[in-house]
Design a protein around this motif. Structure first.
Motif, mmCIF file in Angstrom:
data_model
loop_
_atom_site.group_PDB
_atom_site.id
_atom_site.type_symbol
_atom_site.label_atom_id
_atom_site.label_comp_id
_atom_site.label_asym_id
_atom_site.label_seq_id
_atom_site.Cartn_x
_atom_site.Cartn_y
_atom_site.Cartn_z
ATOM 1 N N LEU A 104 121.596 -54.251 21.112
ATOM 2 C CA LEU A 104 120.404 -53.445 20.838
ATOM 3 C C LEU A 104 120.373 -52.967 19.389
ATOM 4 O O LEU A 104 119.346 -53.075 18.707
ATOM 5 C CB LEU A 104 120.375 -52.247 21.790
ATOM 6 C CG LEU A 104 119.254 -51.223 21.566
ATOM 7 C CD1 LEU A 104 117.895 -51.853 21.824
ATOM 8 C CD2 LEU A 104 119.459 -50.007 22.455
ATOM 9 N N CYS A 105 121.507 -52.469 18.902
ATOM 10 C CA CYS A 105 121.555 -51.925 17.543
ATOM 11 C C CYS A 105 121.454 -53.027 16.492
ATOM 12 O O CYS A 105 120.741 -52.875 15.492
ATOM 13 C CB CYS A 105 122.839 -51.118 17.357
ATOM 14 S SG CYS A 105 122.914 -49.599 18.337
ATOM 15 N N CYS A 106 122.164 -54.136 16.697
ATOM 16 C CA CYS A 106 122.102 -55.242 15.731
ATOM 17 C C CYS A 106 120.682 -55.777 15.606
ATOM 18 O O CYS A 106 120.184 -55.994 14.489
ATOM 19 C CB CYS A 106 123.047 -56.371 16.154
ATOM 20 S SG CYS A 106 124.785 -56.049 15.856
ATOM 21 N N CYS A 107 120.029 -55.990 16.747
ATOM 22 C CA CYS A 107 118.657 -56.511 16.721
ATOM 23 C C CYS A 107 117.707 -55.513 16.074
ATOM 24 O O CYS A 107 116.759 -55.898 15.374
ATOM 25 C CB CYS A 107 118.198 -56.848 18.136
ATOM 26 S SG CYS A 107 119.055 -58.257 18.873
ATOM 27 N N SER A 108 117.950 -54.222 16.273
ATOM 28 C CA SER A 108 117.097 -53.200 15.660
ATOM 29 C C SER A 108 117.287 -53.168 14.149
ATOM 30 O O SER A 108 116.329 -52.965 13.395
ATOM 31 C CB SER A 108 117.407 -51.824 16.266
ATOM 32 O OG SER A 108 117.128 -51.815 17.657
ATOM 33 N N HIS A 109 118.527 -53.373 13.693
ATOM 34 C CA HIS A 109 118.771 -53.458 12.253
ATOM 35 C C HIS A 109 117.986 -54.623 11.649
ATOM 36 O O HIS A 109 117.306 -54.478 10.632
ATOM 37 C CB HIS A 109 120.266 -53.667 11.984
ATOM 38 C CG HIS A 109 121.065 -52.410 11.978
ATOM 39 N ND1 HIS A 109 121.002 -51.503 10.956
ATOM 40 C CD2 HIS A 109 121.951 -51.907 12.878
ATOM 41 C CE1 HIS A 109 121.826 -50.483 11.212
ATOM 42 N NE2 HIS A 109 122.410 -50.714 12.380
ATOM 43 N N GLU A 110 118.093 -55.789 12.270
ATOM 44 C CA GLU A 110 117.413 -56.960 11.731
ATOM 45 C C GLU A 110 115.911 -56.865 11.921
ATOM 46 O O GLU A 110 115.138 -57.444 11.147
ATOM 47 C CB GLU A 110 117.953 -58.232 12.392
ATOM 48 C CG GLU A 110 117.573 -59.513 11.681
ATOM 49 C CD GLU A 110 118.102 -59.597 10.256
ATOM 50 O OE1 GLU A 110 117.447 -60.260 9.421
ATOM 51 O OE2 GLU A 110 119.163 -59.005 9.966
ATOM 52 N N LEU A 111 115.477 -56.122 12.925
ATOM 53 C CA LEU A 111 114.042 -55.904 13.132
ATOM 54 C C LEU A 111 113.431 -55.208 11.927
ATOM 55 O O LEU A 111 112.302 -55.523 11.529
ATOM 56 C CB LEU A 111 113.820 -55.070 14.397
ATOM 57 C CG LEU A 111 112.378 -54.616 14.678
ATOM 58 C CD1 LEU A 111 111.479 -55.817 14.912
ATOM 59 C CD2 LEU A 111 112.335 -53.673 15.870
ATOM 60 N N GLN A 112 114.154 -54.278 11.332
ATOM 61 C CA GLN A 112 113.645 -53.593 10.144
ATOM 62 C C GLN A 112 113.427 -54.576 9.003
ATOM 63 O O GLN A 112 112.455 -54.457 8.256
ATOM 64 C CB GLN A 112 114.629 -52.503 9.725
ATOM 65 C CG GLN A 112 114.731 -51.354 10.711
ATOM 66 C CD GLN A 112 115.660 -50.252 10.250
ATOM 67 O OE1 GLN A 112 116.666 -50.499 9.589
ATOM 68 N NE2 GLN A 112 115.334 -49.021 10.590
ATOM 69 N N VAL A 113 114.330 -55.542 8.877
ATOM 70 C CA VAL A 113 114.158 -56.581 7.859
ATOM 71 C C VAL A 113 112.945 -57.434 8.183
ATOM 72 O O VAL A 113 112.112 -57.739 7.321
ATOM 73 C CB VAL A 113 115.414 -57.469 7.770
ATOM 74 C CG1 VAL A 113 115.230 -58.563 6.724
ATOM 75 C CG2 VAL A 113 116.644 -56.631 7.455
ATOM 76 N N LEU A 114 112.816 -57.807 9.443
ATOM 77 C CA LEU A 114 111.735 -58.689 9.875
ATOM 78 C C LEU A 114 110.376 -58.039 9.679
ATOM 79 O O LEU A 114 109.408 -58.706 9.291
ATOM 80 C CB LEU A 114 111.949 -59.067 11.342
ATOM 81 C CG LEU A 114 111.146 -60.233 11.905
ATOM 82 C CD1 LEU A 114 111.411 -61.505 11.113
ATOM 83 C CD2 LEU A 114 111.505 -60.450 13.372
ATOM 84 N N VAL A 115 110.290 -56.745 9.920
ATOM 85 C CA VAL A 115 109.021 -56.030 9.738
ATOM 86 C C VAL A 115 108.608 -56.038 8.265
ATOM 87 O O VAL A 115 107.434 -56.192 7.930
ATOM 88 C CB VAL A 115 109.136 -54.591 10.275
ATOM 89 C CG1 VAL A 115 107.953 -53.750 9.840
ATOM 90 C CG2 VAL A 115 109.239 -54.605 11.797
ATOM 91 N N GLU A 116 109.576 -55.885 7.373
ATOM 92 C CA GLU A 116 109.277 -55.921 5.945
ATOM 93 C C GLU A 116 108.788 -57.299 5.506
ATOM 94 O O GLU A 116 107.986 -57.416 4.579
ATOM 95 C CB GLU A 116 110.521 -55.544 5.145
ATOM 96 C CG GLU A 116 110.953 -54.102 5.307
ATOM 97 C CD GLU A 116 112.194 -53.793 4.505
ATOM 98 O OE1 GLU A 116 112.521 -54.575 3.594
ATOM 99 O OE2 GLU A 116 112.849 -52.770 4.792
ATOM 100 N N LEU A 117 109.267 -58.341 6.177
ATOM 101 C CA LEU A 117 108.890 -59.701 5.803
ATOM 102 C C LEU A 117 107.540 -60.113 6.361
ATOM 103 O O LEU A 117 106.923 -61.056 5.875
ATOM 104 C CB LEU A 117 109.948 -60.693 6.310
ATOM 105 C CG LEU A 117 111.315 -60.649 5.633
ATOM 106 C CD1 LEU A 117 112.311 -61.497 6.396
ATOM 107 C CD2 LEU A 117 111.205 -61.144 4.206
#
Length: 266
Positions: free
Chosen positions: A52-65
């Motif tokens: 859950l936490c790893c995917c949420s971290h990468e989600l922040q990157v994905l939202v910026e992209l």
């Protein structure tokens, strides 16, 4: 330019997929090799929180992209919530969920402490793992400084932020409690839709995290610099939401129902 952004988005999606597959592989391996119920529970909770936490971290990157369209982050959150709902069955990955089960006497104290400890370790491992991934620099959006700075998601006054996280926790857990009788394949869609709605309603105010270990993993640097603010908003707020939910549905509403029935009989 558009092609590069699409490529970077695919890389981030690949990271998320890799995390889900890695966690699933580890989960299956431990199930086959570990027979102790306590150890299985601990590992399942640790891996669920890690994912859950790893995917949420990468989600922040994905939202910026992603594109500037406001529906883009919500779409990603919905589908990620579906993935978690399908793969994290049996784990809580939220101390507030453990607190709910403890308050409802559905879980002994020792097991509650074990689960929360596993969740905290999973959140810590997720930060270490994502820092390692970002240090690899597989795209220009992956850099270690991302995890080393405080990006404060609280954009309103502290009392209001406290109330937002409290009500998000109250709404989410009380609704999920009433979803228990619904079949799993429908329940995970309702859960994903509810999470997406809460993020839409409160995401721009506090991030609508309503999960203390997830907030700790995502905003560890802010917890170091602004500990009391973050403790009040992301720990006390969601926990109070749980206690209000338990008091309402387990004590106040049954008492009100019995009082009305007694008045009718009288």
């Amino acid at each position: 330019m558009m092609w590069k952004e699409g490529q970077n988005s695919c890389i981030s999606l690949g990271v998320i997929l890799g995390v889900v597959l890695l966690t699933g592989l580890m989960r299956v391996t431990f199930r086959r090799r570990v027979f102790s119920t306590v150890t299985r529970t601990f590992v399942a909770e640790l891996l669920a929180t890690f994912q859950l936490c790893c995917c949420s971290h990468e989600l922040q990157v994905l939202v910026e992209l992603g594109p500037s369209n406001p529906s883009w982050p919500l779409t990603i959150i919905y589908f990620l919530s579906l993935v978690h709902g399908l793969t994290l069955v049996g784990a809580v990955s939220n101390p507030c969920g453990v607190l709910e089960q403890l308050a409802l006497e559905q879980m002994p104290v020792g097991m509650s402490i074990l689960k929360i400890l596993a969740q905290m370790l999973g959140a810590w491992f997720s930060r270490t793992f994502m820092l390692w991934i970002w240090k690899m620099g597989i795209s220009k959006w992956h850099y270690p400084e991302r995890a080393l700075k405080c990006t404060n998601p609280i954009h309103i006054a502290l009392p209001e932020a406290f109330l937002v996280e409290m009500f998000c926790s109250f709404i989410f857990h009380s609704t999920m409690m009433h979803f228990q009788e619904i079949r799993l394949k429908f329940r995970i869609h309702l859960q994903a839709a509810l999470i997406t709605f809460l993020v839409f309603a409160g995401g721009s105010l506090t991030g609508a995290v309503f999960n203390p270990v997830l907030a700790l993993s995502l905003h560890f640097q802010c917890f170091q610099n602004l500990f009391y603010n973050y403790f009040i908003v992301y720990c006390l707020g969601p926990s109070l939401g749980i206690m209000l939910m338990v008091l309402m549905f387990s004590h106040f509403l049954p008492w009100l129902h019995n009082m009305n029935r007694n008045n009718k009989n009288a």
